[in-house]
Design a protein around this motif. Structure first.
Motif, short mmCIF file in Angstrom:
data_model
loop_
_atom_site.label_atom_id
_atom_site.label_comp_id
_atom_site.label_asym_id
_atom_site.label_seq_id
_atom_site.Cartn_x
_atom_site.Cartn_y
_atom_site.Cartn_z
N TRP A 22 -2.62 2.52 -14.35
CA TRP A 22 -2.92 1.08 -14.35
C TRP A 22 -1.66 0.23 -14.29
CZ3 TRP A 22 -7.30 -0.38 -12.82
CH2 TRP A 22 -8.49 0.20 -13.24
N HIS A 23 -0.56 0.74 -14.79
CA HIS A 23 0.68 -0.04 -14.79
C HIS A 23 1.21 -0.17 -13.36
CE1 HIS A 23 1.03 0.00 -19.19
NE2 HIS A 23 0.56 1.23 -19.11
N LEU A 48 0.82 -1.21 0.00
CA LEU A 48 0.00 0.00 0.00
C LEU A 48 0.86 1.26 0.00
CD1 LEU A 48 -2.79 -1.10 2.51
CD2 LEU A 48 -2.97 -0.90 0.02
N LEU A 49 1.99 1.23 0.72
CA LEU A 49 2.89 2.37 0.72
C LEU A 49 3.50 2.60 -0.67
CD1 LEU A 49 4.78 1.92 4.12
CD2 LEU A 49 3.16 3.73 3.52
N VAL A 50 3.94 1.51 -1.29
CA VAL A 50 4.53 1.62 -2.63
C VAL A 50 3.48 2.09 -3.64
CG1 VAL A 50 5.60 0.32 -4.52
CG2 VAL A 50 6.29 -0.12 -2.15
N ARG A 51 2.26 1.60 -3.47
CA ARG A 51 1.19 1.96 -4.40
C ARG A 51 0.87 3.45 -4.34
NH1 ARG A 51 -0.30 1.27 -9.17
NH2 ARG A 51 -2.54 1.33 -9.59
N ARG A 109 -7.59 -2.67 -18.76
CA ARG A 109 -6.60 -3.45 -18.02
C ARG A 109 -5.70 -4.25 -18.96
NH1 ARG A 109 -8.06 -3.75 -12.43
NH2 ARG A 109 -6.10 -4.89 -12.17
N LEU A 110 -6.29 -4.86 -19.98
CA LEU A 110 -5.51 -5.68 -20.91
C LEU A 110 -4.55 -4.83 -21.74
CD1 LEU A 110 -8.38 -8.08 -21.99
CD2 LEU A 110 -6.32 -8.75 -20.74
N LYS A 111 -4.99 -3.62 -22.11
CA LYS A 111 -4.11 -2.72 -22.86
C LYS A 111 -2.98 -2.18 -22.00
CE LYS A 111 -7.16 -1.27 -26.62
NZ LYS A 111 -7.85 -0.14 -27.28
N ALA A 112 -3.13 -2.30 -20.68
CA ALA A 112 -2.04 -1.93 -19.76
C ALA A 112 -1.12 -3.13 -19.52
CB ALA A 112 -2.62 -1.45 -18.44
N ASN A 113 -1.32 -4.18 -20.34
CA ASN A 113 -0.53 -5.42 -20.27
C ASN A 113 -0.74 -6.20 -18.97
OD1 ASN A 113 0.72 -5.35 -22.82
ND2 ASN A 113 2.23 -3.86 -22.08
N HIS A 114 -1.91 -6.01 -18.35
CA HIS A 114 -2.27 -6.85 -17.21
C HIS A 114 -2.72 -8.22 -17.72
CE1 HIS A 114 -3.18 -3.41 -14.13
NE2 HIS A 114 -2.00 -3.29 -14.71
N LEU A 173 -7.60 -7.60 0.91
CA LEU A 173 -6.42 -8.10 0.19
C LEU A 173 -6.65 -8.07 -1.32
CD1 LEU A 173 -5.48 -11.16 2.42
CD2 LEU A 173 -4.08 -9.12 2.09
N ALA A 174 -7.85 -8.50 -1.73
CA ALA A 174 -8.16 -8.55 -3.15
C ALA A 174 -8.12 -7.16 -3.78
CB ALA A 174 -9.53 -9.19 -3.37
N ARG A 175 -8.71 -6.18 -3.11
CA ARG A 175 -8.69 -4.82 -3.65
C ARG A 175 -7.27 -4.27 -3.73
NH1 ARG A 175 -13.16 -4.36 -0.19
NH2 ARG A 175 -11.89 -3.32 1.40
N ALA A 176 -6.47 -4.53 -2.72
CA ALA A 176 -5.11 -4.00 -2.68
C ALA A 176 -4.24 -4.56 -3.79
CB ALA A 176 -4.47 -4.28 -1.32
N THR A 177 -4.51 -5.80 -4.19
CA THR A 177 -3.66 -6.44 -5.19
C THR A 177 -4.21 -6.28 -6.62
OG1 THR A 177 -4.79 -8.55 -4.72
CG2 THR A 177 -2.70 -8.13 -3.60
N GLY A 178 -5.23 -5.43 -6.79
CA GLY A 178 -5.68 -5.10 -8.14
C GLY A 178 -6.74 -6.00 -8.72
#
Length: 282
Positions: free
Chosen positions: A54-55, A42-45, A153-158, A127-132
């Protein structure tokens, strides 16, 4: 969302004193690693999000570390067969347990697509929300909104990961894949640039335990199942089989693509059939 009730859950194995000691130290270690790294994530985010949107160039590595450490702490073997997809696209897999989240995240940078109710679950939703994680309602009327979200999301290469069965099972079979979410891949903006990689998630129970030991389905309580897994010794194993990516443009419609993905996932299950009828459902 429907819940699979096709098999009677096995009785929870009794936990001896040594098992309770494993519950304490494994549970404590897992909690420290998970929530300690969540705080770091969360700090890094806070820095990552305004700079990259999105990246996510850093935080997925934190998630992967937690998931890999989970299997070290549990003493559970985790192995992989096949090549992980490098092409732009999504991943689909069979769904047996809450352990799938750790198993699939440990080796590949992915973002789960989950039912909207999960966002409100205590602890897990956070946890799910924090990890995208991408939260959706499985409703055909919202297909257009899903397509727009997936496209971003897919265009952001997720690499988005779907569980097309729509529910978890005992891990001994593959249910017919629901086809609704596959429609999002056939938009003009995505069809010609996406691949879908089917993945089989195969659990082997600890020696002497029920074959469905790691499965979590129907009305099974999360707490009781978590305690059984934490207490187990020796542990079993989980194997991921990465199948050849399928090019979306090679299929005429969502039903054909869903059927091909289901057949690939089913082919690696013990016995080669996954004990379920192979027919895509709406």
């Amino acid at each position: 969302m429907s819940t699979w009730r096709g098999a009677e859950p096995p009785p929870s194995p009794p936990i001896p004193l040594a098992g309770w000691l494993r519950v304490v130290w494994r549970g404590t270690a897992l909690g420290v690693v998970t929530f300690g790294c969540l705080g770091l994530l969360l700090l890094v985010r806070l820095v990552e999000r305004p700079l990259f949107g999105w990246h996510r160039p850093v935080t997925p590595f934190i998630t992967q570390f937690v998931c890999r450490m989970a299997f070290v702490i549990l003493g559970m073997r985790h192995s992989v067969r096949g090549r992980q997809m490098r092409e732009r696209g999504a991943v689909v897999a069979n769904h047996a347990s809450w352990l799938d989240i750790f198993a699939l995240n440990a080796k590949k940078r992915i973002y789960f697509v989950s039912k909207s109710e999960v966002a409100g679950w205590p602890g897990i939703g956070w946890l799910a929300r924090a990890t995208g994680t991408v939260f959706i309602n499985r409703d055909r009327r919202e297909a257009k909104a899903h397509s727009t979200l997936f496209e971003d999301r897919l265009k952001a290469n997720h690499k988005l990961l779907f569980f097309p069965e729509g529910t978890s099972t005992d891990g001994l079979r593959v249910l017919p894949f629901k086809t609704t979410l596959f429609a999002a891949f056939f938009t003009p903006e995505l069809r010609d640039i996406l691949h879908i990689q089917p993945v089989s998630v195969i659990y082997t129970a600890p020696p002497g335990q029920h074959p469905a030991f790691y499965g979590w389905w129907a009305d099974m309580g999360f707490g009781a199942h978590l305690l059984a897994v934490l207490a187990a010794r020796p542990q079993g194993r989980v194997e991921l089989v990465y199948h050849a990516p399928l090019r979306v443009a090679d299929y005429p419609d969502r039903k054909a693509l869903a059927r091909a993905c289901e057949e690939a996932v089913r082919s690696a299950m013990p016995g080669g059939s996954g004990q379920g009828g192979a027919s895509a459902a709406g």
